[in-house]
Structures are given as C-alpha cells and as structure tokens.
Design an enzyme around this catalytic site. Structure first.
Site, PDB file in Angstrom:
ATOM      1  N   ASP A 262       0.824  -1.218   0.000  1.00  0.00           N
ATOM      2  CA  ASP A 262       0.000   0.000   0.000  1.00  0.00           C
ATOM      3  C   ASP A 262       0.851   1.257   0.000  1.00  0.00           C
ATOM      4  OD1 ASP A 262      -2.348  -1.457   0.085  1.00  0.00           O
ATOM      5  OD2 ASP A 262      -2.603  -1.248   2.258  1.00  0.00           O
TER       6      ASP A 262
ATOM      7  N   ARG B  30      -0.336   4.405  17.255  1.00  0.00           N
ATOM      8  CA  ARG B  30      -0.669   5.431  16.252  1.00  0.00           C
ATOM      9  C   ARG B  30      -0.415   6.863  16.698  1.00  0.00           C
ATOM     10  NH1 ARG B  30       0.171   1.698  12.987  1.00  0.00           N
ATOM     11  NH2 ARG B  30      -1.522   0.762  11.820  1.00  0.00           N
TER      12      ARG B  30
ATOM     13  N   ASP C 213      -7.541   3.534  12.537  1.00  0.00           N
ATOM     14  CA  ASP C 213      -6.217   4.142  12.490  1.00  0.00           C
ATOM     15  C   ASP C 213      -6.230   5.530  11.855  1.00  0.00           C
ATOM     16  OD1 ASP C 213      -4.959   2.071  13.807  1.00  0.00           O
ATOM     17  OD2 ASP C 213      -4.675   0.913  11.973  1.00  0.00           O
TER      18      ASP C 213
ATOM     19  N   SER D 123      -4.189  -8.923   6.651  1.00  0.00           N
ATOM     20  CA  SER D 123      -3.781  -7.549   6.938  1.00  0.00           C
ATOM     21  C   SER D 123      -3.207  -7.533   8.354  1.00  0.00           C
ATOM     22  CB  SER D 123      -4.995  -6.636   6.819  1.00  0.00           C
ATOM     23  OG  SER D 123      -4.713  -5.407   7.427  1.00  0.00           O
TER      24      SER D 123
HETATM   25  N1  ARG Z   1      -8.602  -3.489  15.511  1.00  0.00           N
HETATM   26  C1  ARG Z   1      -7.379  -2.972  16.031  1.00  0.00           C
HETATM   27  C2  ARG Z   1      -7.483  -1.486  16.269  1.00  0.00           C
HETATM   28  O1  ARG Z   1      -8.383  -0.862  15.829  1.00  0.00           O
HETATM   29  C3  ARG Z   1      -6.192  -3.332  15.148  1.00  0.00           C
HETATM   30  C4  ARG Z   1      -6.093  -2.531  13.911  1.00  0.00           C
HETATM   31  C5  ARG Z   1      -4.956  -2.982  13.050  1.00  0.00           C
HETATM   32  N2  ARG Z   1      -4.633  -1.992  12.060  1.00  0.00           N
HETATM   33  C6  ARG Z   1      -4.278  -2.263  10.834  1.00  0.00           C
HETATM   34  N3  ARG Z   1      -4.036  -1.258  10.051  1.00  0.00           N
HETATM   35  N4  ARG Z   1      -4.156  -3.491  10.391  1.00  0.00           N
HETATM   36  O2  ARG Z   1      -6.659  -0.936  16.941  1.00  0.00           O
END
Ligand code: ARG
Length: 427
Positions: free
Chosen positions: A41, A122, A151, A203
C-alpha cells in the site's frame, strides 16, 4: 492517469471535495511526509503521490518493535522509488515508557480483550510524523489508512491536534484501488511485490505489545482460526507439556524485573513475550466495535500483555482497598476507550493518568504466574504494601484486630435498608 487507475471508476482521488479543515487541496501539496511501512500500500502511495500531485516525498518509518523488520531494506526501497529522504526512527523506548507504561497502570484492555497495541502506537507514529514533517519542510502528511478503520481517526486526530498548520492526504481512502489494481499499478511502476500475488495476505499490524491479523477467513465469524494465522504465539496444542513459572516484579506500578532479573521495559516486554509465546499464551479472537461504526473480528497475539496485565492487576488488587478496587476498573475502561477511539491527546486522558499514577505509587511487589498450554494463571503474590494480614484472614485464628463477635451487629445495620425494602415488597 495511470492505466490501472483509469480502469477504476469513481471520484477523482486527488480532486475531490474536502470535508475536513485539515484535508489538503491539491495545490497545497508540494512536499509530503509519507508514513512508510515498506509494504504494498505505502509503496504504491509513494509512487502515486509523486505522479498525481507532482510532489516531493520524504518517507518516515517508525520502529515500534515489530519483529523481523529490515529497516535497511525499507530505506533502500523508499529511495529507489523516488523518496527524497527516508527517516528511520527507533521509537521503542519512547513507546514503552510513554505509551505502554500508562497502559499497564490502567490495565488497558478495550472490549474486554484487546490490549490496544495498535491504538497506542498510532498517536506516537503521528506525533513523530509531525516532528519530521516540520523538520524536513513538508506541508502535508500522507498515510496509508483506509476509510473503514480506526487508524485514520488516531492519526488524523493527532496531526490536527498537534499541527494545525499541516495538511493531510489519505489517498487510499479515495483512490478505490483494490488489491488487484494495486498489484497492477506496482507492476507498471517497477514496485517489487513480495510473496506472490495470488492469495491476498492477512492484513497485519504489529509492534512490541502485540500483533493483529484481519481479512480473509477472519471475516467469516463461523470460521475457526486457521493455524497459519499465528506468527507470534505457539499454538497451545503444540506448547510444552511442562508448565513454566514466571515471576514479574513491579515498582510503582511498572514491571522492573523478570524472574528476578532487572530489565529495561523494552527488554522486559520482549523477554516476557518470548516465554509466554512459547506456552501458547496471548491468543485473542476478538469481536470489536470500531469507532467508525463497524463491528469486526480481529485475531490478536499479545503474549507479553497476556502476562503483564493480569500480573499488574493482581498486585493492584492486593495493595488497594475494597473502595479503590470498586472504582478503578471504571476509570480503566474509560481510559482504554479514549485511547481506542483516537483521543490520546484529550485532557481527560491526562486527568485519568494522574489518578492511575497516584494509585500505582503503592503497586510494588512480585507476582508469580504459571504458564501452561495457552493459559497464564496467577499463583503467587507478595507485596510490602498488601492490605492483607494472614493472621486476620485465617480461619484458624480469632481475636486480635478482628472481632468476630462484632459481626452480627455489622450484619444487622448493613442489611437494614435491604430488609426494610424486602418487607415492603413482600407483605
Ligand atoms: N482493531 C485494532 C485497532 O483498531 C487493530 C487494527 C490494526 N490496524 C491495521 N491497520 N491493520 O486498533
């Protein structure tokens, strides 16, 4: 427009109406700080921003302790794809001390199971993006989040809070390329696509505190986890037949030693993760309410958190009174929700931290846990601050501070209102 994009219908991913104050107009975008992971990506993004905006790109890759990453390879790839600069930042220490420490003090779990590793990472990544964008003269920050996740909320809320002068672009949200189009675009632009292109991979997001997998069969709620999803934790059925005892020592709420050996927080987390992972500890198959409204399923592997959080919580229970123990979980839950929801910089989080720190001043001692085939169970506790007196609690003894003859009087008054209410309802 590149061929692969021309095939995709929908709005123009550069020239579309903006809804938020911090979204960049195309003519404002000259030099972009791209949060770069080295994956498909963000590699497509790196090329695409240069092509479509005619902008210079500076890459930032943040090391939060994700295992098995080769930063020299990532840097070389970024520069080969046209990045003017590629900054690699080792933020493990800061992540552990400024983000994981408060999470441990707050026993932070969202939705009863998710130890928030991504949610904690993040705001730090976005804060570093702001610092590096400013230092390298960028006007815009770009990230590779989709429009369906949490995110984007965490990253953009951080940037808009800390740097109102910077703009944000999130092309993945609007370019409507699926994986096939991305692979085609990568092929056209000489971007190496690793690991074949047939099956879309899971992912993944990971750091020191855990790893998440999403996508593929995970989206089918009736599908039990396939073995190949676990990359960190040994499957419990393959874990050793012998249980292992580990001891975690805390000072002021922070883990400081593992099996009697004093370690820095990063090393302690890594050491704990290794032992727990070996015993199949830390697998979480989680249904989650995202902040953007979706309900999703995640497979988490968080071996260190699965030992350190219960150990911390046990010690906290031991040194706190019944009233503190009734109250704090409410605040813990609120803390976890704020952080999950991307509001790391919200003052309430700081207010809650002040309470967490105050309570944790007394959280000193050692917790022993038994790890066995996927389970971690507290088996021993000791603390100089335990609100516990073995001679008072013992069935064998009576007298001393605790007067058993006082109990009937206590029961009479303690149950008074409840008894009156019962009578009113049942007479
Ligand atoms: N569900 C989790 C969260 O919202 C993990 C997210 C993982 N992020 C990703 N870009 N694969 O924090």
């Amino acid at each position: 427009m590149p061929d692969s994009l021309a095939r995709v219908s929908g709005q123009d991913p550069v020239d579309f109406p903006r809804t938020a104050s911090y979204e960049a107009d195309p003519e404002q975008v000259h030099r972009v700080l791209l949060l770069y992971s080295g994956g498909l990506d963000t590699s497509v993004l790196l090329k695409w921003i240069q092509d479509r905006y005619g902008a210079e790109v500076v890459c930032l890759t943040v090391n939060l302790g994700q295992p098995g990453e080769d930063y020299a390879v990532i840097e070389a790839k970024a520069l080969a794809l046209g990045a003017r600069e590629c900054h690699i930042v080792d933020a493990r220490q800061e992540f552990a001390e400024q983000y994981l420490s408060p999470a441990i003090r707050a026993n932070a779990l969202y939705g009863g199971g998710y130890p928030l590793f991504t949610a904690l990472g993040r705001p730090l990544i976005a804060k570093l993006a702001v610092e590096h964008a400013r230092a390298s003269g960028c006007d815009t920050i770009a990230h590779g989040c989709t429009g369906k996740g949490n995110d984007q909320v965490r990253i953009e809320a951080t940037i808009a809070t800390l740097a109102p002068e910077l703009k944000v672009i999130a092309p993945v949200r609007s370019w409507q390329m699926g994986r096939e189009e991305e692979v085609a675009y990568a092929r056209e632009h000489g971007i190496p696509v690793k690991g074949g292109t047939e099956a879309a991979p899971y992912s993944i997001d990971d750091n020191l505190w855990g790893r998440s997998s999403e996508g593929r069969w995970i989206e089918d709620l009736e599908h039990a986890p396939e073995d190949d999803v676990f990359a960190l934790v040994t499957r419990p059925e393959l874990a050793p037949d012998e249980a292992e005892h580990v001891e975690v020592s805390f000072e002021g709420g922070m883990p400081v030693a593992l099996n009697g050996e004093r370690l820095g927080l990063v090393e302690l987390i890594e050491g704990t993760a290794e032992i727990a992972a070996r015993h199949g500890v830390g697998i979480i198959d989680h249904i989650e309410d995202r902040i953007v409204g979706l309900k999703v399923r995640d497979i988490y592997e968080a071996p260190a958190a699965a030992v350190l959080l219960p150990a911390h919580q046990e010690l906290e229970r031991l040194v706190c009174t019944i009233h503190q123990n009734q109250f704090k979980p409410e605040l813990d839950r609120q803390w976890a929700f704020l952080v999950y929801a991307g509001l790391w910089w919200e003052p309430l989080r700081g207010d809650l931290d002040a309470y967490m720190e105050r309570v944790n001043e007394r959280v000193t001692g050692t917790i022993g846990m038994k790890l066995y085939k996927g389970h971690a169970r507290v088996v021993t506790r000791s603390s100089p601050n335990a609100v516990y007196d073995a001679s008072l609690a013992s069935f064998a003894e009576s007298g001393g501070l605790f007067s058993q003859t006082a109990s009937p009087g206590f029961i009479e008054l303690w149950s008074l209102q409840s008894r009156m209410a019962w009578r009113l309802r049942n007479s």
